[in-house]
Structure formats: structure tokens, C-alpha cells
Design a protein around this motif. Structure first.
Motif, short mmCIF file in Angstrom:
data_model
loop_
_atom_site.label_atom_id
_atom_site.label_comp_id
_atom_site.label_asym_id
_atom_site.label_seq_id
_atom_site.Cartn_x
_atom_site.Cartn_y
_atom_site.Cartn_z
N THR A 57 -2.93 4.25 -7.63
CA THR A 57 -4.14 4.18 -6.81
C THR A 57 -5.36 4.00 -7.69
N ILE A 115 10.63 -1.35 0.18
CA ILE A 115 9.45 -0.81 0.85
C ILE A 115 8.34 -1.86 0.87
N MET A 144 11.69 0.38 -4.05
CA MET A 144 10.29 -0.07 -3.99
C MET A 144 10.21 -1.54 -3.58
N SER A 166 0.83 -1.20 0.00
CA SER A 166 0.00 0.00 0.00
C SER A 166 0.86 1.25 0.00
N ALA A 168 0.87 3.98 -2.93
CA ALA A 168 0.56 5.38 -2.62
C ALA A 168 1.70 6.28 -3.09
N LEU A 169 2.95 5.82 -2.92
CA LEU A 169 4.11 6.63 -3.30
C LEU A 169 4.25 6.77 -4.81
N ILE A 170 3.99 5.67 -5.54
CA ILE A 170 4.16 5.76 -7.00
C ILE A 170 2.87 6.20 -7.68
N GLY A 171 1.79 6.38 -6.89
CA GLY A 171 0.55 6.88 -7.47
C GLY A 171 -0.25 5.82 -8.20
#
Lengths: 208, 208, 208
Positions: free
Chosen positions: B56, B127, B124, B47, B51-54
Motif C-alpha cells: 500500500t 485473486i 495472488m 487492489s 491490500a492483502l500483501i501490504g
């Protein structure tokens, strides 16, 4: 209808901001800590929801009324409440229960209005309702209330399921909202009244 | 190929959900705490990445299978594991190592498939792999495992670099995935087997 | 002008990465913990800002220079600083004050450049400036500095208001930036010099 949900949302925001202020008073934070905890408690859950579903900029950036409501609530609290330790101990959980009910419905409604599935709507209702409190508790170095008190998030999940089911069976919006809020409140307030969460607090006493 | 990565992703989700359930058992959480920790551990990192790479709405909102897998895993765990303290102590780190390897590859693969740079792909991957565990540890008021145990995240970073390099030199997907997962697992399991992380636990003993 | 703000941003990133390294040294973290804390302190606030306003992929994904600057800073720190306990105790707060000033302006500027309201610009300046430090402190299991030290975030808020007002009254960019940074630095450094934050540290001594 939308007007009405919007009004409820602002009320929930104010109520959660009060819950944040009360928490800040409990942990003797300074004025800025009060503002941060009020903001985080009030808009933390909704911000998480919007970031996850990609409804960005998140709601309070697009609509300045949320920031104004929170700041007004904090100022009102700081004027009215000079001695935080005189606030009755049940004030924080009851304010929290009201916010829980409103935000559950708001979150589930937003997910459904974006065409997301019922299951996601229930999850989003819970994230909106408990997310802010979780961040607030983390900032205060408390194990989040939601992990300590079983009936807390359970009430939100039940409320979300009630709302989603009501919409699916074709109940009108206002009835669905009231039904879901009522379910959430009854469960949460019963849990508070009859100390259904006592075992979880026991865990806290023993281990932290 | 995509089918295959998707299947691995669901397996990793289940494995990380088990790691969450085991953590909840270790800290004697109530049933809802178990569900929250399972969810957070399983989908927290992905998630954050989305959210960081958009990307969504984030992956588990678009695909309900993730929620179903996690709920099924939790129910299975709660049925099979009645006495959490009887779980052998090495079960949690080994489940974690498997999830670490799968999620590193998934995260790096998603970044590369979106045309992001190799360096971002490695970040990524990490993360995705460690993000969920970090949030879980924060919720349990533990200093995140990733900061205590050097070889933990290092394994994920090495795996991410292996995957990215394999793709760059033109290795086929499946070989790259297996090579990267194998590197991560070997490093992490060696660290567990030969207690390469002991000094970090020493820090914990002295200071917390 | 944009070149100039970009250069300041990279400097602020480096300064905040140093603050992260110093925190890691203070809590005796391992090398990977140092990298994580440097990253989180340096890009945590800006990532939160970008995720909230929907400017995704967030800034450091689109521009690899941020990752390079942080890695270079960490390597430099690890080479130059062999004995963390010899760093003078005031180094961390002063590095923090510089980053605070730069990031406040960067955050407010980004919000205004996207056409968001002045109120949101001030909030975004604060989130950019204090967000990374809050996450860093959570990872170290500290009550965030921002909640303990009143004058810390207040300096950022005042700086954000100064910048927004300067832009509104038509001051040119560079003057606005310098004016806002100067206000933030004066307030924060005064607070450090004359121990205006002592009462908040008292709270910590008594209760944690």
C-alpha cells in the motif's frame, strides 16, 4: 481547523450510523443486525480508503471515539425510535445526504494531506462517502443505492472536485470544506426533492 | 522487460474496464454505474492483492495512469457503443478471457518479485485475475461468474502454476509470461467455444 | 502457549473450511466453487482483521500452513463426502460454532498482542469469527447468517468480552482461552439446540 474537521467527522459518523439503523429498521433486522449495519455504514467507506492508501491501523482502530459515537447513536436510536415504520420515508435519504457531504470532504482531505494526487483525492472522497452504503446495501441484498441512483455518487464526485480545486487555488480550509459540502448537499437534496433519480428506481421495480 | 509487463498491465486494465462496461450495459445501469463497474472490474482484483500483501498505497493510487486508462476506456465505450444490446453476446466472455490471462501473470509476478512463496504467487495470480469480476458480479447481484463457471478460475490457476514453474526452472521473463498467458487463454477460450461450462449455467437456470 | 493457540488456529481454519465446503454442497457448486468457499470462509475474517490493523502481508501469506490445511481439508471432504445431501442438516451450524469460538479468541488475542484497546479487541474477535462467513454468504447470495441469527454474532461478542476481561484481571492465557471459547460455544450451541434463532428465520421465509 483540524479540531473542526474532526468534529465534523464524528457528526458524519453518527449521521451515517443513523442511516444504517434506519436501513436495518426497514429490513426488520434484529438488534445485532442494527449494530452491524450502523458500523458498516458509518466506517465502511473510511476503512476501505485507509486500507487502500495503507493508512493502517485504520482510523477507528486508532481512535476509540468512533466506536463510542456509533454505539451511543445506536442506543439512542433504539430508545427514541420504538416503531421503525413510523419514521418518515424521507429521513433515510436526507441523513444519507448529510453524511455524503461530510465524508466526501474528509476522504479528499485525508488523501491530499498524505500528498496523493488530486485525481486520487476525488476518488478517495467518493470511496469514503459511498463505500459504507455500498457494503450496507450488499448485506441487505439490495443493488447498491450508488448504482441505482445516478445523482447520489455524482454529488460526491462534484463535492470532491470542488474541495480539491478550492485547495489548489489556495482557498482556506474552512471555506473549502463549507463550499464542497454545500455543493454536495445542494446537488443531492435537489435530486431528492425533484425526484431526479426516479428512472433508476424504475429499473428496480421492473427487474428485481 | 518491466516496461513490457507494465504495458500489458495497462492493456489488461482497459480490457477488464470494457468487460465492466459491457456488464453495466447488460444490466441497464446509468452512466455512473458504468464508471463504477469499469473501475471495480479493472482494479478490484489488484487492489485486493495489494491490500492483502501490504503493498500500500495500492498500485492505482501510486500510478495515475490506471485511472486515466479506465476513464478513457469508459468514454471510448460510451461513444462507440450507443446501443449496448447490439454487442454480440460472446464479446464479454472473450474480453474477460484476455484480462484473465494478463492479470494472472501480473499478480503472480508481483508476488514472486516480493519474495513470496510459489503457492502464494498462484493464489495472488487468481485473486488479481478473478477478484474484480467477483466484486462486479456481487454489485450486480449475480452469483459470481467464478463460482458458476468451473473452467473460468481454473484457467487462471493453471496459468499461475505455468508462470511460477517457468520462473522456477529458469525460463526468461518474456517466455514465461507468454507461456502462462497462452495456457490461460487456450483453456478459457476452449471452455467458451465448446461450452464446457454449460452444466454450471444449468445450475443457474434451475435455482435463481 | 503460542504453539497451543497456533494449533487451535489451524483447527479452526480446518473447521471453517469444512463449513465452507458444506455451504458449497448445499448450493450445488462445482469443485472450484468448493475451494473458493472453503478459503473464503476459513481465512476471510482473519484477512479482513489483518488488513484493517495493518498486519500485512496477512497471516496466511506469511505462513503457508494455512493454505495447506485448507487444501487438505477440501480434498478430505471431497473424498469422504460423495453425496452432500446426506450430511445431517445440523453439521454446518455445529462446525460453524466451533470455528466461531476459536476465531473469536484468535482475533481478540492478536489485537491485544499488538497493544490495541479492549474495545477494538472485542471488535476484532468478532470480525475474525464472522467475517469469513459473511463473505461466504454474500458469494452464495444469502443474507449473511450473522444478520439473520441474533445469537450467532452475539456469542462471538460475549466470547471476546470474556477473553479481554480474563486477560485484564490477570488470568493466565490458557484459562482465558478456554473460558472464552466455552462461553461462546455454550451460547451458540444453546441457541441452536433450543431454536433461539427461529424468529430470524421467519423473517427470511416471509421476505426473500
Amino acid at each position: 481547523m483540524n479540531q473542526w474537521i474532526y468534529f465534523l467527522d464524528l457528526c458524519g459518523t453518527s449521521v451515517f450510523a443513523i442511516a444504517g439503523v434506519l436501513a436495518a429498521g426497514k429490513y426488520r433486522m434484529d438488534p445485532f443486525g442494527v449494530i452491524v449495519l450502523a458500523f458498516v455504514t458509518a466506517i465502511g467507506g473510511g476503512s476501505m480508503r485507509d486500507a487502500l492508501i495503507g493508512a493502517t491501523p485504520v482510523f477507528w482502530i486508532r481512535d476509540p471515539n468512533y466506536i463510542i459515537v456509533i454505539l451511543a447513536t445506536v442506543i439512542m436510536c433504539l430508545i427514541l425510535v420504538r416503531k421503525p415504520h413510523r419514521i418518515p420515508t424521507y429521513a433515510l435519504p436526507i441523513a444519507d445526504a448529510l453524511g455524503l457531504a461530510v465524508f466526501t470532504v474528509i476522504g479528499a482531505e485525508k488523501a491530499l494531506s498524505l500528498g496523493l494526487s488530486s485525481m486520487v483525492a476525488v476518488v478517495m472522497g467518493s470511496i469514503t462517502a459511498v463505500g459504507g452504503g455500498v457494503i450496507r446495501d450488499l448485506l441487505c441484498r439490495q443493488i447498491p443505492m450508488v448504482l441505482r441512483i445516478e445523482i447520489y455518487a455524482t454529488a460526491s464526485i462534484v463535492g470532491g472536485i470542488c474541495y480539491t480545486l478550492s485547495i489548489i487555488v489556495g482557498m482556506d480550509s474552512m471555506t473549502s470544506v463549507l463550499f464542497a459540502m454545500f455543493s454536495t448537499l445542494i446537488i443531492r437534496l435537489s435530486a431528492i426533492r425533484w425526484h431526479l433519480s426516479l428512472p433508476a428506481f424504475d429499473l428496480k421495480t421492473k427487474r428485481i
